[in-house]
Design an enzyme around this catalytic site. Structure first.
Site, PDB file in Angstrom:
ATOM      1  N   SER A  90       4.120   2.248   8.167  1.00 44.20           N
ATOM      2  CA  SER A  90       4.864   1.927   9.400  1.00 44.20           C
ATOM      3  C   SER A  90       6.134   2.388   9.818  1.00 44.20           C
ATOM      4  CB  SER A  90       4.598   0.456   9.802  1.00 44.20           C
ATOM      5  OG  SER A  90       5.707  -0.315   8.712  1.00 44.20           O
TER       6      SER A  90
ATOM      7  N   HIS B 139      -0.527  -8.772 -26.376  1.00 43.22           N
ATOM      8  CA  HIS B 139       0.508  -9.596 -26.905  1.00 43.22           C
ATOM      9  C   HIS B 139       0.779 -10.649 -26.039  1.00 43.22           C
ATOM     10  CE1 HIS B 139       1.427  -6.437 -29.811  1.00 43.22           C
ATOM     11  NE2 HIS B 139       0.942  -5.538 -28.772  1.00 43.22           N
TER      12      HIS B 139
ATOM     13  N   ARG C 213      -2.921   1.101   3.609  1.00 43.56           N
ATOM     14  CA  ARG C 213      -3.710   1.182   1.864  1.00 43.56           C
ATOM     15  C   ARG C 213      -4.686   2.098   1.964  1.00 43.56           C
ATOM     16  NH1 ARG C 213      -5.400  -3.228   4.789  1.00 43.56           N
ATOM     17  NH2 ARG C 213      -7.558  -3.819   4.599  1.00 43.56           N
TER      18      ARG C 213
ATOM     19  N   SER D 211       7.088   4.541   3.619  1.00 42.23           N
ATOM     20  CA  SER D 211       6.622   3.202   4.358  1.00 42.23           C
ATOM     21  C   SER D 211       5.620   3.835   5.456  1.00 42.23           C
ATOM     22  CB  SER D 211       7.749   2.377   5.058  1.00 42.23           C
ATOM     23  OG  SER D 211       7.223   1.635   6.118  1.00 42.23           O
TER      24      SER D 211
ATOM     25  N   LYS E 157       4.854 -11.506   7.940  1.00 40.17           N
ATOM     26  CA  LYS E 157       5.715 -10.388   8.548  1.00 40.17           C
ATOM     27  C   LYS E 157       6.278 -11.007  10.098  1.00 40.17           C
ATOM     28  CE  LYS E 157       4.286  -6.014   6.663  1.00 40.17           C
ATOM     29  NZ  LYS E 157       3.794  -4.555   6.723  1.00 40.17           N
TER      30      LYS E 157
ATOM     31  N   GLU F 149      -6.751  -7.313  -0.535  1.00 41.78           N
ATOM     32  CA  GLU F 149      -6.343  -7.006   1.089  1.00 41.78           C
ATOM     33  C   GLU F 149      -8.150  -6.548   1.556  1.00 41.78           C
ATOM     34  OE1 GLU F 149      -3.290  -4.628   2.624  1.00 41.78           O
ATOM     35  OE2 GLU F 149      -2.612  -4.717   0.450  1.00 41.78           O
TER      36      GLU F 149
ATOM     37  N   THR G 269       8.970  -1.816   7.666  1.00 41.13           N
ATOM     38  CA  THR G 269       9.103  -2.694   6.516  1.00 41.13           C
ATOM     39  C   THR G 269      10.305  -3.179   6.375  1.00 41.13           C
ATOM     40  OG1 THR G 269       6.831  -2.016   5.961  1.00 41.13           O
ATOM     41  CG2 THR G 269       8.142  -3.276   4.366  1.00 41.13           C
TER      42      THR G 269
ATOM     43  N   GLY H 159       0.844  -1.229   0.253  1.00 40.42           N
ATOM     44  CA  GLY H 159      -0.184  -0.098  -0.075  1.00 40.42           C
ATOM     45  C   GLY H 159       0.712   1.245   0.040  1.00 40.42           C
ATOM     46  N   SER H 160       2.098   1.196   0.331  1.00 40.46           N
ATOM     47  CA  SER H 160       2.981   2.366   0.304  1.00 40.46           C
ATOM     48  C   SER H 160       3.887   2.458  -0.927  1.00 40.46           C
ATOM     49  CB  SER H 160       4.011   2.365   1.444  1.00 40.46           C
ATOM     50  OG  SER H 160       3.324   2.268   2.571  1.00 40.46           O
TER      51      SER H 160
HETATM   52  C1  F6R Z   1      -1.693  -2.979   4.755  1.00 39.73           C
HETATM   53  C2  F6R Z   1      -1.184  -2.828   3.346  1.00 39.73           C
HETATM   54  C3  F6R Z   1       0.130  -3.398   3.104  1.00 39.73           C
HETATM   55  C4  F6R Z   1       1.318  -2.553   3.619  1.00 39.73           C
HETATM   56  C5  F6R Z   1       2.627  -3.247   3.440  1.00 39.73           C
HETATM   57  C6  F6R Z   1       3.901  -2.261   3.774  1.00 39.73           C
HETATM   58  O1  F6R Z   1      -2.897  -2.181   4.663  1.00 39.73           O
HETATM   59  O2  F6R Z   1      -1.697  -2.049   2.450  1.00 39.73           O
HETATM   60  O3  F6R Z   1       0.339  -3.852   1.761  1.00 39.73           O
HETATM   61  O4  F6R Z   1       1.396  -1.326   2.819  1.00 39.73           O
HETATM   62  O5  F6R Z   1       2.972  -4.119   3.975  1.00 39.73           O
HETATM   63  O6  F6R Z   1       4.146  -1.894   5.064  1.00 39.73           O
HETATM   64  P1  F6R Z   1       4.344  -0.476   5.157  1.00 39.73           P
HETATM   65  O7  F6R Z   1       3.295   0.600   4.419  1.00 39.73           O
HETATM   66  O8  F6R Z   1       4.016   0.012   6.647  1.00 39.73           O
HETATM   67  O9  F6R Z   1       5.630   0.076   4.777  1.00 39.73           O
END
Ligand code: F6R
Length: 349
Positions: A101, A250, A151, A99, A342, A234, A104, A60-61
């Site tokens: 959070s 293609h 997201r 990111s 994770k 998701e 990641t 999502g980031s």
């Molecule tokens: C959760 C989502 C995930 C996170 C991904 C990376 O809503 O969309 O795809 O975005 O796991 O985590 P962040 O964004 O915290 O780096």
């Protein structure tokens, strides 16, 4: 028809225990707030324009970077989803970590590598280890707060990325008024209070239970097709895929035959900005898929211009995935599979 009717029943919204619907409804306000925050971004005066920009991020980031790459900009922009930077990213590059959070592991590893290679770096995050590491290294840090999952924060991650690129002299500032007007129009037509008969998101979601949605986009909307795929995964906990035109003409089109009666549905994202030959291809591809027996649906953008089309279709797709979650009988917010992986990786050190 039964599935559509149930989205007008207030009882179905009890599934949304953590309030994803409110977060999606907040998207226009989030974009407005993000634009104000972006105006306060300060970067050091870089001596010259970077040769390219690499945005490191996941899920999502990362999608913010794909969207930004579909908009006008001065230098190439690539999204790096993984632990390592491509070999050509050197000190002439600007590397931006995105990111939510800030924790990641792939993003942290690629960002650290960018430091070792002497790249200029910027971090966009709510905090975590990324904020700590950027603070310790004296790097420009763009922080924001948001009470929701990554997201659902796309308005923030995208607008702050675009603001960073603007401050670095890599893209012109844009007037957001028409973009917001289009997104607000989608919001008002697609919200839960808007009945199925006049709600395009409920109508499309009503066609999708039991099927695998494959979203097609071209040019600036290829990244939007990828966003729809991620949101179907998701939010709706559904298999999903995306394709980019003209490339799909293609290869993907040949695969419309097997397995027989595959439960796929195509969703074609339409644009007034497509190259005329791409528009022709969209129509021809739809015809071919329909002849092979696959349902074909359309995603129609609101307003004009690449950014307006992008964000209006991102918002439409968010609503479609939300309603599909409810029709699938699941809470749109929790993502236990991502959390489990994770945690499993964290246990391995
Ligand atoms: C959760 C989502 C995930 C996170 C991904 C990376 O809503 O969309 O795809 O975005 O796991 O985590 P962040 O964004 O915290 O780096």
């Amino acid at each position: 028809m039964a599935a559509r009717a149930s989205l007008d029943d207030p009882g179905i919204y009890e599934l949304d225990a953590e309030g994803m619907g409110e977060l999606i409804a907040g998207f226009p306000g989030q974009v407005r707030e993000a634009a104000e925050l972006a105006a306060s971004i300060r970067l050091p005066g870089y001596r010259e324009l970077p040769r390219g920009v690499a945005v490191v991020g996941m899920g999502g980031s990362a999608i913010a970077a794909d969207l930004a790459a579909g908009l006008p900009r001065q230098v190439p922009l690539l999204t790096v989803r993984g632990y390592a930077l491509p070999p050509f990213v050197d000190q002439s590059y600007l590397v931006i970590a995105s990111s939510h959070s800030g924790d990641t592991e792939e993003t942290l590893a690629a960002f650290a590598e960018a430091g070792q290679r002497g790249c200029a770096r910027v971090a966009i995050t709510t905090g975590g280890r990324l904020a700590e590491q950027a603070g310790d290294a004296g790097l420009p840090l763009v922080t924001y707060s948001y009470a929701g999952p990554p997201r659902a924060a796309l308005g923030l991650s995208l607008l702050l990325l675009l603001g960073t690129l603007e401050r670095a002299g890599l893209r012109p500032a844009v007037d957001l008024a028409p973009v917001l007007a289009a997104v607000e129009e989608v919001a008002s037509r697609c919200r839960p209070e808007s009945p199925s008969g006049s709600n395009p998101a409920k109508q499309l979601a009503g066609e999708l239970p039991g099927r695998i949605p494959i979203t097609y986009g071209a040019q600036h909307l290829a990244a939007v097709a990828r966003r729809w795929k991620g949101q179907f995964n998701e939010n709706a906990k559904s298999f999903s895929a995306w394709e980019e035109l003209p490339e799909a003409d293609h290869n993907a089109v040949v695969g419309y035959e097997h397995p027989r009666r595959a439960p796929v549905s195509l969703i074609l994202l339409e644009s007034q900005e497509y190259h005329p030959r791409v528009a022709l291809r969209l129509a021809a591809t739809a015809e071919l898929a329909a002849e092979r027996g696959h349902p074909v649906h359309r995603g129609r953008a609101q307003g004009r211009g690449p950014l307006t089309e992008m964000l209006s279709l991102v918002h439409l797709g968010d609503w479609v995935s939300y309603y599909l979650a409810l029709l699938n009988g699941v809470d749109p917010t929790p993502i236990p599979a991502i959390e489990r992986l994770k945690a499993a990786l964290a246990d391995q050190g």
